[in-house]
Design a protein around this motif. Structure first.
Motif, PDB file in Angstrom:
ATOM      1  N   ILE A  75      11.636   2.823 -25.598  1.00  0.00           N
ATOM      2  CA  ILE A  75      11.523   1.507 -25.125  1.00  0.00           C
ATOM      3  C   ILE A  75      10.569   1.857 -23.643  1.00  0.00           C
ATOM      4  N   SER A  76      11.048   2.167 -22.795  1.00  0.00           N
ATOM      5  CA  SER A  76      10.244   2.472 -21.533  1.00  0.00           C
ATOM      6  C   SER A  76       9.074   2.268 -21.871  1.00  0.00           C
ATOM      7  N   SER A  77       7.803   3.201 -22.142  1.00  0.00           N
ATOM      8  CA  SER A  77       6.816   3.306 -22.582  1.00  0.00           C
ATOM      9  C   SER A  77       6.496   1.827 -22.973  1.00  0.00           C
ATOM     10  N   MET A  78       6.961   1.567 -24.062  1.00  0.00           N
ATOM     11  CA  MET A  78       6.832  -0.152 -24.563  1.00  0.00           C
ATOM     12  C   MET A  78       6.427  -0.933 -23.712  1.00  0.00           C
ATOM     13  N   SER A  79       7.428  -0.587 -22.333  1.00  0.00           N
ATOM     14  CA  SER A  79       7.630  -1.780 -22.114  1.00  0.00           C
ATOM     15  C   SER A  79       6.276  -1.758 -20.676  1.00  0.00           C
ATOM     16  N   LEU A  80       6.038  -0.623 -20.184  1.00  0.00           N
ATOM     17  CA  LEU A  80       5.137  -0.344 -19.794  1.00  0.00           C
ATOM     18  C   LEU A  80       3.115  -0.204 -19.756  1.00  0.00           C
ATOM     19  N   ALA A  81       3.136  -0.458 -21.633  1.00  0.00           N
ATOM     20  CA  ALA A  81       2.734  -0.957 -21.772  1.00  0.00           C
ATOM     21  C   ALA A  81       2.333  -2.474 -22.125  1.00  0.00           C
ATOM     22  N   GLY A  82       3.489  -3.049 -22.558  1.00  0.00           N
ATOM     23  CA  GLY A  82       3.428  -4.353 -22.250  1.00  0.00           C
ATOM     24  C   GLY A  82       2.594  -5.175 -20.818  1.00  0.00           C
ATOM     25  N   ILE A  83       3.321  -4.764 -19.691  1.00  0.00           N
ATOM     26  CA  ILE A  83       3.619  -5.186 -18.727  1.00  0.00           C
ATOM     27  C   ILE A  83       1.379  -5.083 -18.583  1.00  0.00           C
ATOM     28  N   LEU A  84       1.189  -3.706 -19.150  1.00  0.00           N
ATOM     29  CA  LEU A  84      -0.314  -3.526 -18.529  1.00  0.00           C
ATOM     30  C   LEU A  84      -1.326  -4.115 -19.544  1.00  0.00           C
ATOM     31  N   MET A  85      -0.179  -4.631 -20.338  1.00  0.00           N
ATOM     32  CA  MET A  85      -1.115  -6.009 -21.215  1.00  0.00           C
ATOM     33  C   MET A  85      -1.333  -7.262 -20.597  1.00  0.00           C
ATOM     34  N   LEU A  86      -0.244  -7.850 -19.771  1.00  0.00           N
ATOM     35  CA  LEU A  86      -0.341  -8.979 -20.075  1.00  0.00           C
ATOM     36  C   LEU A  86      -1.116  -9.173 -18.191  1.00  0.00           C
ATOM     37  N   LEU A  87      -0.287  -8.105 -17.392  1.00  0.00           N
ATOM     38  CA  LEU A  87      -1.846  -7.936 -16.110  1.00  0.00           C
ATOM     39  C   LEU A  87      -3.532  -8.048 -16.553  1.00  0.00           C
ATOM     40  N   GLU A  88      -3.670  -7.502 -17.561  1.00  0.00           N
ATOM     41  CA  GLU A  88      -5.540  -7.757 -17.947  1.00  0.00           C
ATOM     42  C   GLU A  88      -5.658  -8.940 -18.090  1.00  0.00           C
ATOM     43  N   HIS A  89      -4.273  -9.129 -19.485  1.00  0.00           N
ATOM     44  CA  HIS A  89      -4.577 -10.929 -19.765  1.00  0.00           C
ATOM     45  C   HIS A  89      -3.308 -11.206 -20.065  1.00  0.00           C
ATOM     46  N   PRO A  90      -2.974 -11.825 -19.319  1.00  0.00           N
ATOM     47  CA  PRO A  90      -1.558 -12.729 -19.852  1.00  0.00           C
ATOM     48  C   PRO A  90      -1.573 -13.849 -20.912  1.00  0.00           C
ATOM     49  N   TRP A  91      -2.451 -13.795 -21.406  1.00  0.00           N
ATOM     50  CA  TRP A  91      -2.340 -14.627 -22.700  1.00  0.00           C
ATOM     51  C   TRP A  91      -2.155 -14.280 -24.087  1.00  0.00           C
ATOM     52  N   ARG A  92      -2.049 -12.432 -24.039  1.00  0.00           N
ATOM     53  CA  ARG A  92      -1.821 -11.549 -24.715  1.00  0.00           C
ATOM     54  C   ARG A  92      -0.481 -12.258 -25.143  1.00  0.00           C
ATOM     55  N   LEU A  93       0.446 -12.630 -24.419  1.00  0.00           N
ATOM     56  CA  LEU A  93       2.026 -13.496 -24.991  1.00  0.00           C
ATOM     57  C   LEU A  93       1.767 -14.058 -26.145  1.00  0.00           C
ATOM     58  N   LEU A  94       0.512 -14.990 -26.071  1.00  0.00           N
ATOM     59  CA  LEU A  94       0.243 -16.016 -27.537  1.00  0.00           C
ATOM     60  C   LEU A  94      -0.313 -15.742 -28.434  1.00  0.00           C
ATOM     61  N   GLU A  95      -0.256 -14.344 -28.346  1.00  0.00           N
ATOM     62  CA  GLU A  95      -1.380 -13.839 -29.089  1.00  0.00           C
ATOM     63  C   GLU A  95      -0.235 -13.314 -31.037  1.00  0.00           C
ATOM     64  N   SER A  96      -1.085 -13.007 -31.846  1.00  0.00           N
ATOM     65  CA  SER A  96       0.179 -12.907 -32.530  1.00  0.00           C
ATOM     66  C   SER A  96       0.615 -10.879 -32.871  1.00  0.00           C
ATOM     67  N   GLY A  97      -1.146 -10.661 -32.621  1.00  0.00           N
ATOM     68  CA  GLY A  97      -0.866  -9.203 -32.892  1.00  0.00           C
ATOM     69  C   GLY A  97      -0.146  -8.330 -31.761  1.00  0.00           C
ATOM     70  N   CYS A  98       0.135  -8.983 -31.024  1.00  0.00           N
ATOM     71  CA  CYS A  98       0.608  -8.736 -29.578  1.00  0.00           C
ATOM     72  C   CYS A  98       2.146  -9.405 -29.344  1.00  0.00           C
ATOM     73  N   VAL A  99       2.544 -10.204 -30.519  1.00  0.00           N
ATOM     74  CA  VAL A  99       3.885 -10.348 -30.120  1.00  0.00           C
ATOM     75  C   VAL A  99       4.233  -9.505 -31.669  1.00  0.00           C
TER      76      VAL A  99
END
Length: 545
Positions: free
Chosen positions: A78-102
């Protein structure tokens, strides 16, 4: 491959990297060497696949795993998943709305958090039943199968509402199929990676290395084709709003805990009550959508009574319009067939997508054409449709299609209309739904617009709420006298951005504005959505709700 498949690919690529790491460690290689080789394979795959959402997430999580191994620390998913999510959103915040990311993160969250809790509850419940002597102890083989099936159910329950949201359909057989597909992903990827590496040295060796992957893929393709023939293999649900997604999760959580406390009958009644309440509070409305097909036209209508209709469907600026626009839009609205396809005329920008639907053998009950001499003679669209076994219906002025309180009255052309210009024979339909009215004009020329006035003895028509502007807003349509006759409150136009024809023409826009009509165009805001309950209506550009 859909986003769920991509999620599983990212997961299994990390598994393959982990297997390679452990293999090198067992062979006595150092932590540093094993980490470099394992991460190198994953990085190579990530580059080759363009760093998609699931692969990017898997890469970050796997690097965290390798760092934990190298420093002798405990790895936390879960910690590594959270880090991955933070890095991905920092790189591209709109990933939060992408089906593949969610869906990717929902899958990992269900594996790392929900599944352990569900397994713990299952084991407690099983121990209680063993003490009570309700069933004997399981054999190791049955236990493995049961645990795999249980894990598959939990993960599927976690991501199915999201799949409905993003892909508008669901397969009830997916849980069973995943029991075979998921375990096969690791050997499939190992074979593919091995074949790719051997390709640097020998074509024959690469071919031999890829044989297991090819055999697995062909086998799955054959199985999926057979399953698709089974009734109910794919259920098109439409796109539920986010509140319905939360509602589905509430049903799942309630059902699970009621099952845990052995309230089977109550759990079923409770879920049925929730579902009935959701249906009770949902009032079906007339939905009309002018799809954004570029330079062309396509209007989808969903009746309150359930019937679905397509008025035209083509484009000259977009290819594969049925695969990438029409069919996804139909699924979005929960439609897996069409009751009526109305072809106003046979210009390519109005029928190219319909021809593609014919090629896909898409289920269509009735195809409606204008009853003109041009249509009575043989033409390409009728040949293509009849070859696929579709039935055709021809209508002319005074004919009417009825759907409960909704009536579609044909205003043009007269029966047997004859003209060299196909546009002049376009079907014109006048829709009434209690107080709501709308006029569909095809590509009608300005010369024929005067023919739409009611003849003696025909019912007069009030001003229309919404006008579908003829011929994409052409200069030669939508005359001043026509606008004065129908007095539209709103006008919608289908045209492509920067099209070669200059649609919609500036003069047409000025005439509409001078007449007091609010104007909407697909070239400005994309698809146009209209909803009405028969008394009031609302119109807006498409927006994910």
């Amino acid at each position: 491959m859909n986003d769920r498949g991509k999620t599983q690919t990212g997961l299994h690529v990390s598994i393959v990297g982990g297997m390679l790491f452990r293999f090198l460690r067992k062979k006595g290689r150092s932590y540093a060497f094993s980490c470099i080789v394992g991460s190198g394979i994953l990085f190579f795959y990530a580059v080759m696949t363009g760093f998609g959402n699931s692969v990017f997430r898997a890469a970050v999580m796997f690097f965290c795993f390798l760092l934990a191994q190298y420093f002798g620390a405990e790895y936390d998913m879960i910690s590594s998943m959270s880090l991955a999510g933070i890095l991905m959103l920092l790189e591209h915040p709109w990933r939060l709305l992408e089906s593949g990311c969610v869906i990717s993160f929902a899958s990992i969250f269900s594996i790392g958090m929900i599944l352990p809790i569900a397994k713990e509850l299952w084991e407690k419940r099983s121990q209680n039943r063993l003490i009570a002597g309700e069933f004997p102890a399981e054999s190791p083989g049955k236990k493995i199968i049961r645990q795999a099936f249980f894990a598959n159910i939990v993960i599927s329950m976690s991501i199915t509402p999201l799949l409905l949201r993003f892909f508008y359909q669901w397969s009830p057989y997916s849980i069973l199929l995943n029991l075979f597909v998921i375990p096969a992903m690791s050997p499939l990827l190992i074979s593919a990676v091995l074949g790719g590496l051997l390709g640097f040295f020998s074509y024959v060796a690469a071919f031999l290395g890829c044989i297991p992957a090819v055999v697995l893929l062909r086998t799955f393709e054959m199985i999926f084709r057979l399953v698709k023939q089974i009734p109910g293999a794919v259920i098109v649900t439409g796109c539920p709003p986010w509140w319905e997604i939360l509602f589905l999760y509430l049903i799942e959580i309630s059902f699970f805990f009621l099952w845990y406390y052995r309230q089977k009958g109550f759990s079923v009644i409770f879920c049925l009550f929730l579902i009935a309440g959701r249906c009770f509070f949902t009032v079906p409305a007339l939905k009309i959508t002018m799809l954004d097909v570029g330079q062309g036209e396509c209007i989808f209508i969903k009746m309150p009574t359930g019937e679905s209709m397509l008025i035209d469907g083509g484009s000259t600026s977009k290819k594969n319009i049925a695969e990438y626009t029409l069919v996804p839009a139909l699924k979005y609205y929960g439609t897996d067939h069409l009751d009526y396809v109305i072809i106003t005329h046979t210009d390519e920008d109005h029928i190219s997508g319909i021809r593609e639907l014919f090629e896909q053998n898409y289920p269509i009950k009735h195809i409606v054409l204008p009853d003109t001499k041009a249509m009575n003679s043989s033409n390409a669209i009728q040949k293509a449709g009849k070859k696929k076994g579709y039935s055709f219906l021809k209508i002319s002025r005074t004919d009417q299609l009825n759907f409960g309180a909704i009536h579609l009255r044909c205003l043009h052309p007269q029966k047997g209309w004859e003209a060299e210009d196909t546009n002049s024979g376009s079907l014109v339909l006048y829709l009434t739904y209690d107080k709501f009215t709308m006029l569909f004009t095809g590509d009608l020329n300005g010369e024929q617009e005067s023919l739409l006035e009611p003849d003696r003895g025909e019912e007069s028509m009030p001003s229309v709420n919404i006008l579908k502007v003829a011929h994409h807003g052409s200069k030669n349509s939508t005359t001043k006298s026509f606008l004065e006759e129908f007095q539209p409150q709103k006008a919608i136009i289908s045209a492509g951005k920067n099209n070669l024809y200059g649609h919609p023409h500036k003069e047409t826009i000025k005439k509409l504005q001078k007449n007091g009509a609010d104007i909407y165009g697909t070239l400005w805001g994309g698809a146009i959505i209209i909803e009405s309950d028969g008394q009031k209506y609302k119109i807006n550009y498409f927006k994910r709700g």
